[in-house]
Design an enzyme around this catalytic site. Structure first.
Site, PDB file in Angstrom:
ATOM      1  N   SER A   1      42.972  28.244   3.260  1.00 15.54           N
ATOM      2  CA  SER A   1      42.561  29.452   3.974  1.00 15.54           C
ATOM      3  C   SER A   1      43.712  30.068   4.767  1.00 15.54           C
ATOM      4  O   SER A   1      44.484  29.360   5.423  1.00 15.54           O
ATOM      5  CB  SER A   1      41.407  29.119   4.932  1.00 15.54           C
ATOM      6  OG  SER A   1      41.105  30.231   5.755  1.00 15.54           O
ATOM      7  N   CYS A   2      43.770  31.405   4.764  1.00 18.51           N
ATOM      8  CA  CYS A   2      44.745  32.098   5.606  1.00 18.51           C
ATOM      9  C   CYS A   2      44.400  31.944   7.079  1.00 18.51           C
ATOM     10  O   CYS A   2      45.206  32.263   7.949  1.00 18.51           O
ATOM     11  CB  CYS A   2      44.793  33.584   5.249  1.00 18.51           C
ATOM     12  SG  CYS A   2      43.262  34.477   5.582  1.00 18.51           S
TER      13      CYS A   2
END
Length: 474
Positions: free
Chosen positions: A254-255
């Site tokens: 995930s960013c």
């Protein structure tokens, strides 16, 4: 067209997209007059097609097998949690007919479809992102064509197929959702961007820029590089547990995953000990150069180590055998910027640690990290002092400041925060994005404003110009 004609790929791409657009237009026209109940039936059917346990597991296994990113249990959890949360959000709101009335202003707002949406999706979340966008698009009575990352194509196509089956099961046109044919090239994706009515891009910044230059209204997202502060008022074990839970989820695909933790000097050793109790392994200073050289090849992340299990990283970094049982790795750093790669996004189970003199210094370190990479995205703080959180929100150029959260779970929507569920986070003008909020259903609507007369609200000249006259004269 002659062999080797450079226009060949462009013509073929436009023809392929034109065929998809014909089907999408027909399906959307048949769906456009649906009432709210029917729209919500459609969204429920699509959500169940992804949330259904055997489907969520299938998509997770295919995603890991095809992309080599993340892990199956967390991808199952991600698909189900994001789909469930998005469905909750969508069933709470209206998207058909009158959606807002303001009698005092004489304004009534009507929701209308946009038409055909083009969605670009990443390899990091090839199933969840497609489902999330599709549910929002259908909530607005639109059709959608998906351009998957080539690496995640099989997963995205399967997710679309499952949702098409869900729509067909309740008597709606399958072609409300379609996917580009293989191979998905830049020419094909560009042709789709130019043909649709709205482009929504999650993934590479190259695609985001192409979307904005396509001539079609576009919504793109920015690069993440999340820093979090731990100050002397924080519950250190609670903070460490949340950071660990967030950092290890799906192996940091995930960013929104923490990329740096900035700890104030007064609790530095105790905070590190708490992180170690939560499963971190503190790498020796002399291993830092080896880790950098292994995690980056040139100036690019080593694709063979992105989102891999901790034991894989431990062996690649040449760490002691006991490191293979760690959940994630801490590497101490002092510098920020291009010459200090550990200050950048890592998409791996490596968390950079900075030691700050005090909160003011921590704030400065976070500012420098964001200015280097990730400005506009988000930051977090673990604290009992809300004045510090408010100061960060007031002073730093980010869309989101999360207080005492496991960042990955709260940033894109959670059941204990007010942010809408999404997998696409706008970063505002700081990253040249058109939105500074979480992508949500409102972005998939056109709004008609019905305006009726209200009592006149005309001020006097003195009311408007008086302060200027008094200070500067007429």
């Amino acid at each position: 067209m002659s062999a080797g004609d450079p226009d060949g790929p462009h013509v073929e791409s436009r023809n392929a997209v034109a065929a998809l657009m014909l089907r999408a237009r027909a399906a959307q026209a048949a769906f456009a007059d649906s009432d709210q109940a029917r729209v919500d039936e459609a969204v429920r059917a699509m959500a169940w097609a992804i949330y259904k346990p055997e489907h969520a597991e299938e998509l997770a296994r295919v995603a890991v097998a095809d992309t080599g990113l993340g892990n199956v249990p967390d991808k199952i959890d991600k698909k189900q949690r994001k789909t469930f949360g998005t469905l909750r959000d969508l069933l709470r709101v209206k998207s058909v007919g009158v959606i807002e009335e303001d009698p005092a202003q004489g304004i009534v707002k009507y929701a209308k479809p946009i038409g055909v949406v083009g969605a670009v999706t990443p390899s990091t979340n090839p199933g969840a992102t497609a489902a999330n966008k599709a549910m929002m698009a259908i909530k607005g009575r639109n059709a959608m064509i998906v351009a998957p990352s080539p690496l995640g194509y099989t997963t995205t196509a399967r997710a679309v197929d499952l949702m098409r089956e869900g729509l067909a099961h309740i008597g709606l046109p399958e072609d409300l959702l379609q996917v580009l044919p293989q191979p998905v090239t830049k020419h094909l994706t560009q042709a789709m961007m130019e043909a649709v009515d709205l482009v929504v891009i999650t993934g590479s910044q190259d695609n985001v820029r192409r979307g904005y230059m396509s001539g079609t209204p576009a919504i793109g997202v920015g690069t993440g590089n999340v820093p979090v502060i731990v100050d002397e008022t924080a519950d250190l074990d609670a903070a460490a547990a949340k950071i660990a839970q967030s950092k290890i989820f799906d192996n940091s695909t995930s960013c929104s995953s923490e990329n740096a933790v900035v700890i104030v000097d007064a609790v530095y050793e105790r905070a590190i000990a708490a992180l170690e109790r939560a499963g971190a392994y503190l790498c020796a200073p002399e291993k830092k150069a080896d880790i950098e050289a292994t995690l980056w090849h040139g100036h690019k992340l080593n694709r063979h180590l992105i989102a891999k299990d901790a034991c894989v990283l431990a062996r690649a970094f040449g760490l002691p055998a006991e490191a293979e049982s760690a959940r994630f790795f801490l590497v101490e750093e002092k510098g920020v910027g291009p010459d200090f790669p550990l200050s950048s996004e890592k998409l791996s189970l490596v968390l950079t640690v900075y030691r700050a003199r005090d909160f003011a210094d921590a704030k400065d370190i976070v500012r420098r990290i964001l200015d280097h990479q990730g400005r506009g995205h988000s930051l977090g703080i673990h604290t009992a002092n809300m004045d510090r959180a408010r100061e960060l929100a007031a002073d730093l150029d980010v869309v989101r400041v999360l207080v005492n959260f496991a960042h990955t779970f709260a940033h894109g929507g959670s059941f204990d925060s007010g942010l809408p569920f999404t997998l696409s986070m706008g970063c505002g003008s700081w990253q040249k994005n058109s939105i500074s909020e979480n992508l949500n259903y409102r972005h998939f609507l056109n709004i008609t404003h019905l305006v009726t007369p209200i009592p006149e609200k005309r001020p006097t000249e003195a009311e408007l110009f008086g302060p200027h006259w008094e200070k500067y004269g007429r």
